[in-house]
Design a protein around this motif. Sequence first.
Motif, PDB file in Angstrom:
ATOM      1  N   ALA A 159       1.770  -3.713 -15.024  1.00 41.20           N
ATOM      2  CA  ALA A 159       1.881  -2.437 -15.727  1.00 41.20           C
ATOM      3  C   ALA A 159       2.651  -1.406 -14.908  1.00 41.20           C
ATOM      4  O   ALA A 159       2.787  -0.262 -15.328  1.00 41.20           O
ATOM      5  CB  ALA A 159       0.481  -1.903 -16.056  1.00 41.20           C
ATOM      6  N   GLY A 160       3.134  -1.800 -13.751  1.00 43.42           N
ATOM      7  CA  GLY A 160       3.845  -0.866 -12.884  1.00 43.42           C
ATOM      8  C   GLY A 160       5.347  -0.916 -13.103  1.00 43.42           C
ATOM      9  O   GLY A 160       5.842  -1.556 -14.027  1.00 43.42           O
ATOM     10  N   ASN A 161       6.053  -0.238 -12.236  1.00 46.84           N
ATOM     11  CA  ASN A 161       7.521  -0.237 -12.252  1.00 46.84           C
ATOM     12  C   ASN A 161       7.970  -0.914 -10.963  1.00 46.84           C
ATOM     13  O   ASN A 161       7.858  -0.339  -9.879  1.00 46.84           O
ATOM     14  CB  ASN A 161       8.041   1.205 -12.329  1.00 46.84           C
ATOM     15  N   ALA A 162       8.475  -2.133 -11.081  1.00 40.02           N
ATOM     16  CA  ALA A 162       8.824  -2.942  -9.902  1.00 40.02           C
ATOM     17  C   ALA A 162       9.920  -2.300  -9.060  1.00 40.02           C
ATOM     18  O   ALA A 162      10.005  -2.561  -7.862  1.00 40.02           O
ATOM     19  CB  ALA A 162       9.259  -4.341 -10.332  1.00 40.02           C
ATOM     20  N   LYS A 163      10.738  -1.451  -9.660  1.00 38.16           N
ATOM     21  CA  LYS A 163      11.821  -0.804  -8.908  1.00 38.16           C
ATOM     22  C   LYS A 163      11.330   0.413  -8.126  1.00 38.16           C
ATOM     23  O   LYS A 163      12.016   0.881  -7.226  1.00 38.16           O
ATOM     24  CB  LYS A 163      12.961  -0.415  -9.842  1.00 38.16           C
ATOM     25  N   ARG A 164      10.148   0.908  -8.467  1.00 33.37           N
ATOM     26  CA  ARG A 164       9.603   2.077  -7.769  1.00 33.37           C
ATOM     27  C   ARG A 164       8.372   1.774  -6.920  1.00 33.37           C
ATOM     28  O   ARG A 164       8.113   2.443  -5.937  1.00 33.37           O
ATOM     29  CB  ARG A 164       9.247   3.173  -8.772  1.00 33.37           C
ATOM     30  N   LEU A 165       7.620   0.776  -7.327  1.00 27.26           N
ATOM     31  CA  LEU A 165       6.390   0.421  -6.617  1.00 27.26           C
ATOM     32  C   LEU A 165       6.745  -0.244  -5.289  1.00 27.26           C
ATOM     33  O   LEU A 165       7.521  -1.186  -5.246  1.00 27.26           O
ATOM     34  CB  LEU A 165       5.553  -0.537  -7.471  1.00 27.26           C
ATOM     35  N   THR A 166       6.191   0.264  -4.205  1.00 29.72           N
ATOM     36  CA  THR A 166       6.474  -0.299  -2.885  1.00 29.72           C
ATOM     37  C   THR A 166       5.292  -1.130  -2.386  1.00 29.72           C
ATOM     38  O   THR A 166       4.178  -1.025  -2.901  1.00 29.72           O
ATOM     39  CB  THR A 166       6.765   0.803  -1.845  1.00 29.72           C
ATOM     40  N   LEU A 167       5.565  -1.916  -1.367  1.00 29.05           N
ATOM     41  CA  LEU A 167       4.492  -2.666  -0.726  1.00 29.05           C
ATOM     42  C   LEU A 167       3.408  -1.715  -0.232  1.00 29.05           C
ATOM     43  O   LEU A 167       2.215  -1.989  -0.355  1.00 29.05           O
ATOM     44  CB  LEU A 167       5.039  -3.494   0.436  1.00 29.05           C
ATOM     45  N   PHE A 168       3.829  -0.570   0.312  1.00 27.24           N
ATOM     46  CA  PHE A 168       2.866   0.397   0.833  1.00 27.24           C
ATOM     47  C   PHE A 168       1.938   0.913  -0.266  1.00 27.24           C
ATOM     48  O   PHE A 168       0.749   1.122  -0.028  1.00 27.24           O
ATOM     49  CB  PHE A 168       3.593   1.568   1.507  1.00 27.24           C
ATOM     50  N   ASP A 169       2.472   1.106  -1.480  1.00 26.62           N
ATOM     51  CA  ASP A 169       1.644   1.582  -2.590  1.00 26.62           C
ATOM     52  C   ASP A 169       0.472   0.632  -2.840  1.00 26.62           C
ATOM     53  O   ASP A 169      -0.637   1.067  -3.150  1.00 26.62           O
ATOM     54  CB  ASP A 169       2.478   1.711  -3.870  1.00 26.62           C
ATOM     55  N   VAL A 170       0.721  -0.656  -2.721  1.00 24.35           N
ATOM     56  CA  VAL A 170      -0.336  -1.655  -2.926  1.00 24.35           C
ATOM     57  C   VAL A 170      -1.240  -1.714  -1.696  1.00 24.35           C
ATOM     58  O   VAL A 170      -2.468  -1.706  -1.812  1.00 24.35           O
ATOM     59  CB  VAL A 170       0.267  -3.042  -3.231  1.00 24.35           C
ATOM     60  N   ILE A 171      -0.638  -1.742  -0.523  1.00 20.20           N
ATOM     61  CA  ILE A 171      -1.405  -1.863   0.717  1.00 20.20           C
ATOM     62  C   ILE A 171      -2.401  -0.725   0.877  1.00 20.20           C
ATOM     63  O   ILE A 171      -3.558  -0.945   1.237  1.00 20.20           O
ATOM     64  CB  ILE A 171      -0.459  -1.936   1.932  1.00 20.20           C
ATOM     65  N   GLU A 172      -1.988   0.501   0.571  1.00 20.20           N
ATOM     66  CA  GLU A 172      -2.879   1.634   0.799  1.00 20.20           C
ATOM     67  C   GLU A 172      -4.106   1.631  -0.110  1.00 20.20           C
ATOM     68  O   GLU A 172      -5.074   2.334   0.157  1.00 20.20           O
ATOM     69  CB  GLU A 172      -2.128   2.954   0.707  1.00 20.20           C
ATOM     70  N   LEU A 173      -4.094   0.815  -1.164  1.00 24.54           N
ATOM     71  CA  LEU A 173      -5.273   0.674  -2.020  1.00 24.54           C
ATOM     72  C   LEU A 173      -6.397  -0.079  -1.314  1.00 24.54           C
ATOM     73  O   LEU A 173      -7.565   0.078  -1.665  1.00 24.54           O
ATOM     74  CB  LEU A 173      -4.920  -0.074  -3.311  1.00 24.54           C
ATOM     75  N   PHE A 174      -6.041  -0.904  -0.332  1.00 29.76           N
ATOM     76  CA  PHE A 174      -7.007  -1.798   0.291  1.00 29.76           C
ATOM     77  C   PHE A 174      -7.218  -1.578   1.787  1.00 29.76           C
ATOM     78  O   PHE A 174      -8.168  -2.097   2.352  1.00 29.76           O
ATOM     79  CB  PHE A 174      -6.581  -3.260   0.055  1.00 29.76           C
ATOM     80  N   GLU A 175      -6.327  -0.855   2.426  1.00 31.66           N
ATOM     81  CA  GLU A 175      -6.398  -0.675   3.874  1.00 31.66           C
ATOM     82  C   GLU A 175      -6.728   0.776   4.225  1.00 31.66           C
ATOM     83  O   GLU A 175      -6.318   1.693   3.530  1.00 31.66           O
ATOM     84  CB  GLU A 175      -5.050  -1.028   4.529  1.00 31.66           C
ATOM     85  N   THR A 176      -7.427   0.945   5.334  1.00 27.36           N
ATOM     86  CA  THR A 176      -7.641   2.262   5.917  1.00 27.36           C
ATOM     87  C   THR A 176      -6.478   2.498   6.864  1.00 27.36           C
ATOM     88  O   THR A 176      -6.321   1.775   7.848  1.00 27.36           O
ATOM     89  CB  THR A 176      -8.978   2.316   6.682  1.00 27.36           C
ATOM     90  N   LEU A 177      -5.660   3.487   6.559  1.00 29.08           N
ATOM     91  CA  LEU A 177      -4.412   3.640   7.303  1.00 29.08           C
ATOM     92  C   LEU A 177      -4.385   4.853   8.225  1.00 29.08           C
ATOM     93  O   LEU A 177      -3.366   5.165   8.807  1.00 29.08           O
ATOM     94  CB  LEU A 177      -3.240   3.717   6.315  1.00 29.08           C
TER      95      LEU A 177
END
Length: 144
Positions: free
Chosen positions: A67-85
């Motif tokens: 449901a996202g936009n593959a051209k705008r969604l970055t790896l970081f956008d996904v990573i920050e959902l699961f990691e304490t950064l």
Amino acid sequence: MKLQKATELALYSVLEFAAHPEAQVSAAEIADKYGVSPHHLAKVLRELGRAGLVESTRGVGGGYRFAGNAKRLTLFDVIELFETLGPDAGSDAVATPGERALSAVTSEIDEIAKATFRSITIDTMLKLVAREERGEQSLATEKA
């Protein structure tokens, strides 16, 4: 930066869904492909759903779709959902000059990793995956 298993599963799942955005992909298919527990994967997919990156459909023929936009969604956008950064807990308690120096270096490495993850989109990753698949096909053809 070492990613947790849930984060890796989230990245693999997003790539699977984004590769076929029109298709419904079942959680079982992804769990089988990556050899993971469907129960653990379900937790990851719920989080991706809450973030609006995947949509789910229940029932026969159901599954998940991107449901996202593959051209705008970055790896970081996904990573920050699961990691304490943020900074490590207890980093203020670093006492010796050696500990402070090492802490500074590892913090800098983490910042470089975050910048890299922010610069790579899901679309770019899909192109890398396609390149890898072409390479594997070429090797198989050469061996035949």
